[in-house]
Design an enzyme around this catalytic site. Structure first.
Site, PDB file in Angstrom:
ATOM      1  N   ASP A   8      10.442   4.778  -9.830  1.00  0.00           N
ATOM      2  CA  ASP A   8       9.737   5.719  -9.829  1.00  0.00           C
ATOM      3  C   ASP A   8       7.404   5.539 -10.601  1.00  0.00           C
ATOM      4  OD1 ASP A   8       8.105   8.275  -9.898  1.00  0.00           O
ATOM      5  OD2 ASP A   8       8.829   8.562 -11.159  1.00  0.00           O
ATOM      6  N   LEU A   9       7.019   6.084  -9.988  1.00  0.00           N
ATOM      7  CA  LEU A   9       5.367   5.138 -11.640  1.00  0.00           C
ATOM      8  C   LEU A   9       5.157   6.744 -12.214  1.00  0.00           C
ATOM      9  CD1 LEU A   9       2.648   3.647 -11.014  1.00  0.00           C
ATOM     10  CD2 LEU A   9       2.021   4.578  -8.949  1.00  0.00           C
ATOM     11  N   ASP A  10       4.855   7.733 -11.713  1.00  0.00           N
ATOM     12  CA  ASP A  10       3.887   8.670 -12.743  1.00  0.00           C
ATOM     13  C   ASP A  10       5.335   9.025 -13.578  1.00  0.00           C
ATOM     14  OD1 ASP A  10       1.989   8.944 -11.796  1.00  0.00           O
ATOM     15  OD2 ASP A  10       2.558   9.864  -9.888  1.00  0.00           O
ATOM     16  N   THR A  16       0.685   9.055 -16.262  1.00  0.00           N
ATOM     17  CA  THR A  16      -0.419  10.177 -15.787  1.00  0.00           C
ATOM     18  C   THR A  16       0.140  11.477 -16.035  1.00  0.00           C
ATOM     19  OG1 THR A  16       1.472   9.258 -13.792  1.00  0.00           O
ATOM     20  CG2 THR A  16      -1.053   8.167 -13.678  1.00  0.00           C
ATOM     21  N   LYS A  44       6.291  17.930 -12.693  1.00  0.00           N
ATOM     22  CA  LYS A  44       7.236  15.895 -12.680  1.00  0.00           C
ATOM     23  C   LYS A  44       8.044  15.918 -11.409  1.00  0.00           C
ATOM     24  CE  LYS A  44       6.643  14.907 -17.487  1.00  0.00           C
ATOM     25  NZ  LYS A  44       6.601  14.730 -18.566  1.00  0.00           N
ATOM     26  N   SER A 113       7.649   6.323  -4.850  1.00  0.00           N
ATOM     27  CA  SER A 113       6.416   7.587  -5.948  1.00  0.00           C
ATOM     28  C   SER A 113       6.600   8.906  -5.005  1.00  0.00           C
ATOM     29  CB  SER A 113       5.612   6.843  -6.280  1.00  0.00           C
ATOM     30  OG  SER A 113       4.408   8.147  -6.762  1.00  0.00           O
ATOM     31  N   ALA A 114       6.231   9.762  -5.409  1.00  0.00           N
ATOM     32  CA  ALA A 114       5.808  10.667  -4.502  1.00  0.00           C
ATOM     33  C   ALA A 114       3.909  11.032  -4.458  1.00  0.00           C
ATOM     34  CB  ALA A 114       5.987  12.777  -5.665  1.00  0.00           C
ATOM     35  N   LYS A 144      11.392  14.474  -3.415  1.00  0.00           N
ATOM     36  CA  LYS A 144      12.718  14.646  -4.527  1.00  0.00           C
ATOM     37  C   LYS A 144      12.613  16.365  -4.523  1.00  0.00           C
ATOM     38  CE  LYS A 144       9.830  10.487  -6.290  1.00  0.00           C
ATOM     39  NZ  LYS A 144       9.425  10.167  -7.488  1.00  0.00           N
ATOM     40  N   GLU A 168      14.225   6.781 -13.535  1.00  0.00           N
ATOM     41  CA  GLU A 168      12.926   8.017 -12.803  1.00  0.00           C
ATOM     42  C   GLU A 168      12.578   8.489 -13.950  1.00  0.00           C
ATOM     43  OE1 GLU A 168      12.078  10.381 -11.011  1.00  0.00           O
ATOM     44  OE2 GLU A 168      11.689   9.382  -9.504  1.00  0.00           O
ATOM     45  N   ASP A 169      11.970   9.915 -14.599  1.00  0.00           N
ATOM     46  CA  ASP A 169      11.399  10.394 -15.599  1.00  0.00           C
ATOM     47  C   ASP A 169      12.147  11.664 -15.172  1.00  0.00           C
ATOM     48  OD1 ASP A 169       9.162  10.600 -14.061  1.00  0.00           O
ATOM     49  OD2 ASP A 169       7.995  11.682 -16.235  1.00  0.00           O
TER      50      ASP A 169
HETATM   51  C1  BG6 Z   1       4.078  12.429  -8.641  1.00  0.00           C
HETATM   52  C2  BG6 Z   1       3.871  13.280  -9.623  1.00  0.00           C
HETATM   53  O1  BG6 Z   1       4.236  11.227  -9.078  1.00  0.00           O
HETATM   54  O2  BG6 Z   1       3.582  12.435  -8.101  1.00  0.00           O
HETATM   55  C3  BG6 Z   1       3.630  15.227  -9.969  1.00  0.00           C
HETATM   56  O3  BG6 Z   1       5.022  12.953 -10.928  1.00  0.00           O
HETATM   57  C4  BG6 Z   1       2.649  14.379  -8.524  1.00  0.00           C
HETATM   58  O4  BG6 Z   1       3.445  15.632 -10.750  1.00  0.00           O
HETATM   59  C5  BG6 Z   1       3.232  14.260  -7.072  1.00  0.00           C
HETATM   60  O5  BG6 Z   1       2.454  16.320  -8.316  1.00  0.00           O
HETATM   61  C6  BG6 Z   1       1.770  13.320  -6.296  1.00  0.00           C
HETATM   62  O6  BG6 Z   1       0.953  13.034  -6.288  1.00  0.00           O
HETATM   63  P1  BG6 Z   1      -0.664  12.930  -6.000  1.00  0.00           P
HETATM   64  O7  BG6 Z   1      -1.307  11.906  -6.912  1.00  0.00           O
HETATM   65  O8  BG6 Z   1      -0.478  12.666  -4.635  1.00  0.00           O
HETATM   66  O9  BG6 Z   1      -1.205  13.985  -6.314  1.00  0.00           O
HETATM   67 MG    MG Z   2       7.860  10.994 -12.242  1.00  0.00          MG
END
Ligand code: BG6
Ligand code: MG
Length: 214
Positions: A8-10, A16, A44, A113-114, A144, A168-169
């Site tokens: 996962d990224l964030d 972030t 998150k 990542s989402a 997810k 994953e966090d």
């Molecule tokens: C996830 C974050 O990685 O991405 C969420 O944990 C965030 O907090 C989601 O809402 C979507 O991100 P983005 O950059 O498409 O608005």
């Molecule tokens: Mg995350």
């Protein structure tokens, strides 16, 4: 036998969450209500539009789809004003070292990542070339805890899910990994991520030996 790691990224490679928080908080203030760091925990791993729905629920506000899309776009512009300024020194401790160690052991690496902003972040951090596959919010239709994002990563790497480990966090992310028949290392608190096979506080605590023992 572990053959691939999906990150996962964030919250795993980069923090972030505080930029998301600043941008959502500004929006809440504009709408006339308080948005706390504790509230931010609920966002998150959650998609942008779902995050907005949660924010509006906290503020007790209902609005039309068109207006919601306008607000989500505005929040994203604010968020992007931070991430487009990011530098490689914002990579979380241990992440680069662990990825390099994985490469030395010929372990494949994917992003799951989402976020629809993942490419911008990876480019700013100069991490893009390390990944053998990148699955982000622009490539999935199910959020997810659905395992789609991780299964697509495994498919692109041509590695069976049972040979993959996800980092994953978010609770929803741990659920997604397990639902995809993958191992999972939780990054954060054991109270929240207890379902994971191993919980650590950050990638600085991870190494190849721990991976082999999962
Ligand atoms: C996830 C974050 O990685 O991405 C969420 O944990 C965030 O907090 C989601 O809402 C979507 O991100 P983005 O950059 O498409 O608005
Ligand atoms: Mg995350």
């Amino acid at each position: 036998m572990i053959k691939a790691c999906i990150f996962d990224l964030d919250g795993v490679i980069v923090d972030t969450a505080r930029y998301h928080f600043i941008a959502w908080k500004a929006l809440a203030e504009e709408l006339g209500f308080e948005f706390t760091e504790k509230d931010n925990e609920r966002l998150k791993g959650v998609s942008r539009m779902r995050s907005l729905d949660i924010l509006l629920e906290i503020g007790g506000i209902e609005m039309e789809q068109e207006k919601k899309e306008e607000l989500a776009t505005r929040k994203n512009e604010h968020y992007r004003s931070f991430i487009t300024q990011m530098k490689p020194d914002e990579i979380l401790p241990g992440a680069t070292e662990f990825i390099k160690e994985l490469k030395q052991h010929s372990i494949k690496i994917a992003l799951g990542s989402a976020s629809k902003n993942a490419m911008t972040i990876l480019d700013r951090l100069q991490l893009t070339d390390w990944f053998d596959a990148i699955i982000d919010g622009t490539k999935v239709s199910q959020a997810k805890p659905d395992p789609e994002v991780f299964l697509k990563g495994a498919e692109e790497l041509e590695i069976a899910p049972e040979n993959c480990v996800v980092f994953e966090d978010a609770e929803a992310g741990v659920e997604a990994a397990l639902a995809g028949n993958m191992k999972c290392v939780g990054i954060g608190s054991p109270q929240v991520l207890g379902q994971a096979n191993l919980v650590i506080s950050g990638l600085h605590e991870m190494n190849f030996e721990k991976l082999a023992n999962l």
